[in-house]
Design a protein around this motif. Structure first.
Motif, mmCIF file in Angstrom:
data_model
loop_
_atom_site.group_PDB
_atom_site.id
_atom_site.type_symbol
_atom_site.label_atom_id
_atom_site.label_comp_id
_atom_site.label_asym_id
_atom_site.label_seq_id
_atom_site.Cartn_x
_atom_site.Cartn_y
_atom_site.Cartn_z
ATOM 1 N N ARG A 70 31.897 81.742 70.545
ATOM 2 C CA ARG A 70 30.143 81.779 70.251
ATOM 3 C C ARG A 70 30.192 83.704 71.443
ATOM 4 O O ARG A 70 30.976 82.637 72.578
ATOM 5 C CB ARG A 70 29.342 81.117 70.963
ATOM 6 N N LEU A 71 29.770 84.267 70.811
ATOM 7 C CA LEU A 71 29.719 85.251 72.571
ATOM 8 C C LEU A 71 28.211 85.998 72.709
ATOM 9 O O LEU A 71 26.867 85.782 71.667
ATOM 10 C CB LEU A 71 30.561 86.713 71.447
ATOM 11 N N HIS A 72 27.769 85.194 74.349
ATOM 12 C CA HIS A 72 26.332 85.440 74.349
ATOM 13 C C HIS A 72 26.751 86.469 75.229
ATOM 14 O O HIS A 72 24.971 87.176 75.229
ATOM 15 C CB HIS A 72 26.390 84.348 75.162
ATOM 16 N N ALA A 73 27.435 87.175 75.437
ATOM 17 C CA ALA A 73 26.300 88.777 75.883
ATOM 18 C C ALA A 73 28.899 89.502 75.236
ATOM 19 O O ALA A 73 29.128 89.026 76.151
ATOM 20 C CB ALA A 73 27.413 88.826 77.307
ATOM 21 N N PHE A 74 27.767 90.533 75.278
ATOM 22 C CA PHE A 74 28.784 91.868 75.136
ATOM 23 C C PHE A 74 29.986 92.232 76.158
ATOM 24 O O PHE A 74 28.966 92.674 77.149
ATOM 25 C CB PHE A 74 28.343 92.651 74.285
ATOM 26 N N GLY A 75 31.089 92.579 76.256
ATOM 27 C CA GLY A 75 32.152 92.243 77.490
ATOM 28 C C GLY A 75 33.466 92.105 76.865
ATOM 29 O O GLY A 75 33.777 92.199 75.140
ATOM 30 N N PRO A 76 34.264 91.791 77.671
ATOM 31 C CA PRO A 76 35.346 91.957 77.718
ATOM 32 C C PRO A 76 35.656 90.428 77.089
ATOM 33 O O PRO A 76 34.944 89.661 76.106
ATOM 34 C CB PRO A 76 36.932 91.489 78.805
ATOM 35 N N ALA A 77 37.034 90.258 76.221
ATOM 36 C CA ALA A 77 37.767 89.157 75.369
ATOM 37 C C ALA A 77 36.999 87.846 76.171
ATOM 38 O O ALA A 77 36.608 87.212 75.425
ATOM 39 C CB ALA A 77 38.892 88.759 75.457
ATOM 40 N N GLU A 78 36.678 87.607 77.640
ATOM 41 C CA GLU A 78 36.607 86.413 78.445
ATOM 42 C C GLU A 78 35.316 85.730 78.329
ATOM 43 O O GLU A 78 35.123 84.967 78.504
ATOM 44 C CB GLU A 78 36.806 86.944 79.799
ATOM 45 N N ASN A 79 34.044 86.570 77.520
ATOM 46 C CA ASN A 79 33.320 85.938 77.148
ATOM 47 C C ASN A 79 33.100 85.381 75.737
ATOM 48 O O ASN A 79 31.727 85.132 75.505
ATOM 49 C CB ASN A 79 32.058 87.621 76.327
ATOM 50 N N GLY A 110 32.299 83.556 61.145
ATOM 51 C CA GLY A 110 33.836 83.384 61.183
ATOM 52 C C GLY A 110 35.005 81.983 61.693
ATOM 53 O O GLY A 110 36.230 80.899 61.407
ATOM 54 N N TYR A 111 34.244 82.533 63.363
ATOM 55 C CA TYR A 111 35.241 82.222 64.344
ATOM 56 C C TYR A 111 34.896 80.492 64.487
ATOM 57 O O TYR A 111 34.452 80.136 65.416
ATOM 58 C CB TYR A 111 35.027 82.932 65.484
ATOM 59 N N ALA A 112 34.809 79.151 63.416
ATOM 60 C CA ALA A 112 34.323 78.297 63.750
ATOM 61 C C ALA A 112 34.412 77.868 62.555
ATOM 62 O O ALA A 112 36.061 77.282 62.046
ATOM 63 C CB ALA A 112 32.513 77.917 63.075
ATOM 64 N N GLU A 113 34.749 76.188 62.652
ATOM 65 C CA GLU A 113 34.746 75.350 61.956
ATOM 66 C C GLU A 113 34.805 74.771 60.516
ATOM 67 O O GLU A 113 35.207 74.227 59.925
ATOM 68 C CB GLU A 113 34.756 73.266 62.250
#
Length: 326
Positions: A5-14, A98-101
């Motif tokens: 999940r992506l909660h905030a736009f930004g770097p890959a660590e998000n 798509g990034y999910a089971e």
């Protein structure tokens, strides 16, 4: 299920690996137990908050990813029951997830995976394979073609090298670093050279013995593309489908009037033809792989390491199509 999940736009660590509620298919939809999810350079731009070619930025929080393969495990109303339990691959379109089971998509987007293809290869063909099949419609290689592929170790480049060689063309493959150059040579290029070597254009000219290039399949842009276009003879074609060297958000290289042509988006769909151009290209790509003419290169990451996959892709440290596996 687990998902990225992506909660905030930004770097890959998000990009975070979390447990979320299982999605349920609605009318006309199917749910896929995901075995492989494709990672695209566009995903990295969307992660940073860029809209790219999409109508709008994704709403947050979001589960990124638009290419999946796996087994259909649930159906919504009105979907033919024969899909249940089938090995399928699908491009989710503008919808993420798509990034999910588990992932849900319209049943009309499903393709049954040919028997000889594994899930990761199917994802590669539905994404990069479709694009490669669209690109070659602008300049079908054949005997007498001298094709230069600047990103020849990448997912699309790998397939373009194979396709051009199968058609009888002379193929010059460019890549960054000795390991990637070795992969390009093993993939069948007539000459594989390191574009980090400032003398690479001279090596190509020496190999060709004065014969000019006829087409540059360019997914890189920048200085590499400028040098490659200088190898073209009169009437040569410069087909631009990306510009990773100058950032996906930058403009194209705009190199030589009369030979440069952008080939993504609406232009590619018009060239593909048919009532459903996307499906036309999907089917052609899957058929080429199923019949053994094209073999995609795949680099696999665990789903939980999606952030590492994004960093590697952005740093041009990957070879072939990047795929996440739950």
């Amino acid at each position: 299920m687990h998902a990225i999940r992506l909660h905030a736009f930004g770097p890959a660590e998000n990009l975070t690996f979390e447990q979320v509620e299982d999605p349920r298919p609605g009318p006309g939809q199917a749910r896929i137990a995901v075995a492989a999810a494709g990672v695209h350079l566009l995903d990295t731009a969307l992660r940073e908050g860029e809209r790219g070619p999409l109508p709008e930025r994704p709403a947050l929080p979001t589960v990124p990813g638009r290419e999946v393969a796996g087994v259909v495990d649930a159906l919504g109303g009105g979907v033919d029951a024969h899909w249940l339990g089938r090995r399928v691959v699908a491009h989710l379109g503008f919808a993420p997830g798509g990034y999910a089971e588990l992932a849900v998509t319209d049943a009309g987007r499903l393709h049954e995976i040919p028997e000889r293809l594994d899930f990761a290869a199917a994802v590669a063909m539905i994404g990069t394979g479709r694009t490669a099949m669209g690109i070659v419609r602008f300049a079908e290689p054949g005997l007498g073609t001298v094709a230069v592929v600047p990103a020849a170790a990448g997912g699309i480049g790998t397939l373009l090298v194979q396709y051009a060689k199968n058609a009888g063309a002379t193929v010059i493959g460019l890549a960054g670093g000795p390991e990637k150059v070795a992969r390009v040579a093993a993939n069948g290029a007539d000459l594989a050279v390191d574009y980090r070597d400032p003398d690479w254009p001279a090596k190509v000219r020496a190999h060709l013995g004065g014969t000019p290039a006829t087409v540059v399949f360019d997914g890189v842009g920048g200085d590499v593309a400028r040098e490659a276009v200088a190898l073209l003879g009169p009437g040569g074609r410069h087909l631009v489908f990306g510009w990773s060297a100058e950032g996906i958000r930058g403009g194209g290289p705009h190199l030589v009037d009369g030979v440069s042509e952008q080939v993504l988006g609406p232009a590619m769909m018009r060239r593909a033809g048919g009532p459903d151009p996307v499906r036309t290209l999907d089917l052609r790509a899957l058929t080429e792989a199923a019949e053994g003419r094209l073999t995609p290169a795949v680099q696999r990451f665990p789903l939980a390491e999606a952030a590492a996959a994004h960093r590697a892709l952005e740093n041009r440290e990957t070879t072939g199509k990047v795929v996440l596996e739950p």
